[in-house]
Design an enzyme around this catalytic site. Structure first.
Site, PDB file in Angstrom:
ATOM      1  N   HIS A 179       9.587  -3.001   3.268  1.00 25.86           N
ATOM      2  CA  HIS A 179       9.836  -3.628   1.843  1.00 25.86           C
ATOM      3  C   HIS A 179      10.859  -3.948   1.304  1.00 25.86           C
ATOM      4  O   HIS A 179      10.653  -5.027   0.648  1.00 25.86           O
ATOM      5  CB  HIS A 179       8.562  -2.054   0.879  1.00 25.86           C
ATOM      6  CG  HIS A 179       7.102  -2.472   2.048  1.00 25.86           C
ATOM      7  ND1 HIS A 179       7.057  -1.378   2.965  1.00 25.86           N
ATOM      8  CD2 HIS A 179       5.908  -3.108   1.832  1.00 25.86           C
ATOM      9  CE1 HIS A 179       5.864  -1.202   3.326  1.00 25.86           C
ATOM     10  NE2 HIS A 179       4.983  -2.088   2.473  1.00 25.86           N
ATOM     11  N   GLN A 193       6.139 -11.449   7.272  1.00 29.22           N
ATOM     12  CA  GLN A 193       4.945 -11.871   8.628  1.00 29.22           C
ATOM     13  C   GLN A 193       4.391 -11.296   9.910  1.00 29.22           C
ATOM     14  O   GLN A 193       3.401 -11.894  10.263  1.00 29.22           O
ATOM     15  CB  GLN A 193       6.446 -13.365   9.158  1.00 29.22           C
ATOM     16  CG  GLN A 193       6.308 -13.376  10.758  1.00 29.22           C
ATOM     17  CD  GLN A 193       5.352 -14.462  10.327  1.00 29.22           C
ATOM     18  OE1 GLN A 193       5.450 -15.155   9.461  1.00 29.22           O
ATOM     19  NE2 GLN A 193       4.686 -14.754  11.194  1.00 29.22           N
ATOM     20  N   MET A 233       0.713  -1.976   0.126  1.00 30.49           N
ATOM     21  CA  MET A 233      -0.149   0.200  -0.435  1.00 30.49           C
ATOM     22  C   MET A 233       0.824   1.437  -0.129  1.00 30.49           C
ATOM     23  O   MET A 233       0.180   2.475   0.514  1.00 30.49           O
ATOM     24  CB  MET A 233      -0.696  -0.016   1.097  1.00 30.49           C
ATOM     25  CG  MET A 233      -2.017  -1.378   1.343  1.00 30.49           C
ATOM     26  SD  MET A 233      -3.612  -1.013   2.278  1.00 30.49           S
ATOM     27  CE  MET A 233      -3.065  -0.802   3.819  1.00 30.49           C
ATOM     28  N   ALA A 293       4.227   4.212   0.955  1.00 30.57           N
ATOM     29  CA  ALA A 293       5.344   4.121   1.850  1.00 30.57           C
ATOM     30  C   ALA A 293       5.810   3.405   2.432  1.00 30.57           C
ATOM     31  O   ALA A 293       5.852   3.219   3.450  1.00 30.57           O
ATOM     32  CB  ALA A 293       3.399   4.204   3.548  1.00 30.57           C
ATOM     33  N   LEU A 294       6.861   2.535   1.648  1.00 29.84           N
ATOM     34  CA  LEU A 294       7.734   2.040   1.457  1.00 29.84           C
ATOM     35  C   LEU A 294       8.547   2.194   2.794  1.00 29.84           C
ATOM     36  O   LEU A 294       9.096   3.460   2.713  1.00 29.84           O
ATOM     37  CB  LEU A 294       8.057   1.542  -0.024  1.00 29.84           C
ATOM     38  CG  LEU A 294       7.472   0.908  -0.858  1.00 29.84           C
ATOM     39  CD1 LEU A 294       8.128   0.864  -1.875  1.00 29.84           C
ATOM     40  CD2 LEU A 294       6.334  -0.136  -0.795  1.00 29.84           C
ATOM     41  N   HIS A 295       9.268   1.436   2.952  1.00 27.93           N
ATOM     42  CA  HIS A 295      10.391   0.881   4.351  1.00 27.93           C
ATOM     43  C   HIS A 295      11.163   0.252   4.109  1.00 27.93           C
ATOM     44  O   HIS A 295      11.333  -0.583   2.695  1.00 27.93           O
ATOM     45  CB  HIS A 295       9.709   1.622   6.022  1.00 27.93           C
ATOM     46  CG  HIS A 295       8.510   0.446   5.797  1.00 27.93           C
ATOM     47  ND1 HIS A 295       8.970  -0.844   6.204  1.00 27.93           N
ATOM     48  CD2 HIS A 295       7.483   0.069   6.268  1.00 27.93           C
ATOM     49  CE1 HIS A 295       7.781  -1.338   6.456  1.00 27.93           C
ATOM     50  NE2 HIS A 295       6.844  -0.959   6.417  1.00 27.93           N
ATOM     51  N   GLN A 335      -2.798 -11.881   7.838  1.00 24.47           N
ATOM     52  CA  GLN A 335      -2.723 -11.815   6.437  1.00 24.47           C
ATOM     53  C   GLN A 335      -2.521 -12.236   5.740  1.00 24.47           C
ATOM     54  O   GLN A 335      -2.464 -13.506   4.442  1.00 24.47           O
ATOM     55  CB  GLN A 335      -3.037  -9.995   5.928  1.00 24.47           C
ATOM     56  CG  GLN A 335      -2.763  -9.638   4.346  1.00 24.47           C
ATOM     57  CD  GLN A 335      -2.018  -8.301   4.666  1.00 24.47           C
ATOM     58  OE1 GLN A 335      -2.811  -7.417   4.674  1.00 24.47           O
ATOM     59  NE2 GLN A 335      -0.393  -8.751   4.142  1.00 24.47           N
ATOM     60  N   SER A 371       7.096  -0.527  10.622  1.00 24.10           N
ATOM     61  CA  SER A 371       5.575  -0.672   9.463  1.00 24.10           C
ATOM     62  C   SER A 371       5.458   1.338   8.836  1.00 24.10           C
ATOM     63  O   SER A 371       6.054   2.324   9.594  1.00 24.10           O
ATOM     64  CB  SER A 371       4.063  -0.649  10.660  1.00 24.10           C
ATOM     65  OG  SER A 371       3.213  -0.276  10.569  1.00 24.10           O
ATOM     66  N   ARG A 422       2.439   2.801   9.622  1.00 22.48           N
ATOM     67  CA  ARG A 422       2.384   3.692  10.513  1.00 22.48           C
ATOM     68  C   ARG A 422       3.767   4.007  11.283  1.00 22.48           C
ATOM     69  O   ARG A 422       2.599   4.978  12.950  1.00 22.48           O
ATOM     70  CB  ARG A 422       1.254   2.625  11.364  1.00 22.48           C
ATOM     71  CG  ARG A 422      -0.297   2.321  11.041  1.00 22.48           C
ATOM     72  CD  ARG A 422      -1.099   1.283  10.834  1.00 22.48           C
ATOM     73  NE  ARG A 422      -1.442   0.321  10.030  1.00 22.48           N
ATOM     74  CZ  ARG A 422      -3.079   0.833   9.658  1.00 22.48           C
ATOM     75  NH1 ARG A 422      -3.883   2.223  10.494  1.00 22.48           N
ATOM     76  NH2 ARG A 422      -3.649   0.443   8.967  1.00 22.48           N
TER      77      ARG A 422
HETATM   78  O1  PAF Z   1       0.101  -5.957   3.450  1.00 20.99           O
HETATM   79  C1  PAF Z   1      -0.718  -4.916   2.638  1.00 20.99           C
HETATM   80  O2  PAF Z   1       0.111  -4.016   2.538  1.00 20.99           O
HETATM   81  C2  PAF Z   1      -1.856  -4.895   1.786  1.00 20.99           C
HETATM   82  O3  PAF Z   1      -3.049  -5.369   3.098  1.00 20.99           O
HETATM   83  C3  PAF Z   1      -1.799  -5.224   0.922  1.00 20.99           C
HETATM   84  C4  PAF Z   1      -1.658  -6.691   1.021  1.00 20.99           C
HETATM   85  C5  PAF Z   1      -0.516  -4.890   0.049  1.00 20.99           C
HETATM   86  C6  PAF Z   1      -3.367  -5.651   0.144  1.00 20.99           C
HETATM   87  O4  PAF Z   1      -4.162  -4.538  -0.148  1.00 20.99           O
END
Ligand code: PAF
Length: 279
Positions: free
Chosen positions: A33, A144, A26, A28-30, A149, A181, A183
């Protein structure tokens, strides 16, 4: 290369020979990611990253609006990591009309984190199924850190025969234990200190593994209780020791794998964390 429309994605994807590893995000890469992208890069000929803040998986409109959007910086990170395609669609690209058909994640999607966020896992699984259909990856990489999820996605792929190999990547932590995160950027210095109780509770639980499942919870709980009296306080949501495949709580005397998962609020920010354990 950054693409926005499904047509441009299909064209760019069609030009990629060999295997494709997919990292759905989604934005806001850190560094967490980056770790997903690096694992993906080692495991396939090309990496595709999606950046899409999925409205379907947010309960509160305010939370959706507050979610950080940093596409330019995200694209620069992907560039530096050698990502072949960054797919950044708009909401109307992904949802051109109201959905008639969507994914239901059943009981698994309603317990633990799903109880705190009704509809979240259905919305998440629906967009992941759609993104898999759009990107057509061989493998997909998930952190993880979002353990439930991950469990739901594994089940989605199995139950709907989506034919994508799901790979879990270990959580990346700050040196003091805080799980990375998107957030975290909302936390003030004081809130961040309080938030360290999440990982401290998990580490205390892990140290108690030789004493069994009940000892793990008994060791982790007081850490959260103490943080609840801090300033600013931690407002714990849940602490569970769950089966990593179903997220059902494990029985006392449990043998085998389990995940110790925690969620709590600090100020206006809700954080989750977990540790996989073996009994
Ligand atoms: O983990 C996330 O960033 C989201 O839940 C995902 C898997 C990209 C789905 O929107």
């Amino acid at each position: 290369m950054i693409v926005h429309s499904l047509a441009d994605l299909a064209r760019a994807r069609g030009r990629l020979p060999g295997t494709v590893a997919f990292v759905p995000t989604m934005g806001a890469l850190h560094d967490g990611h980056r770790e997903l992208i690096r694992w993906a890069g080692k495991d396939a000929d090309h990496v595709v990253v999606s950046v899409f803040v999925n409205p379907l998986q947010f309960g509160e409109q305010a939370d959706l609006e507050r979610y950080p959007r940093t596409l330019e910086a995200d694209a620069a990170i992907c560039d530096a990591e050698g990502v072949a395609i960054v797919f950044a669609p708009s909401v109307s690209d992904v949802y051109p009309r109201p959905l008639e058909v969507s994914v239901s994640t059943g009981r698994m999607g309603r317990i633990v984190e799903g109880e705190a966020r009704p509809g979240h896992f259905d919305g998440m699984a629906t967009v992941v199924a759609k993104l898999f259909g759009m990107v057509r990856p061989d493998k997909a990489f998930f952190g993880q850190k979002d353990a439930q999820q991950l469990a739901v996605i594994r089940r989605l792929v199995e139950d709907l025969n989506l034919g994508v190999e799901v790979v879990a990547v270990p959580t990346v932590r700050e040196p003091d234990g805080l799980a990375l995160s998107s957030r975290n950027r909302f936390l003030s210095g004081e809130e961040r200190s309080t938030a360290l109780a999440l990982s401290r509770a998990l580490f205390a639980g892990r140290d108690a593994v030789p004493g069994g499942a009940e000892a793990v919870l008994a060791a982790a709980r007081p850490v959260l209780e103490e943080a609840a009296t801090a300033e600013p306080p931690l407002l714990p949501d849940y602490l569970v020791l769950a089966d990593p495949a179903t997220f059902d709580p494990v029985e006392p005397g449990h043998r085998g794998p389990a995940v110790l998962a925690v969620a709590a609020r600090v100020g206006a920010t809700r954080l989750i964390d977990n540790l996989p354990l073996e009994f």
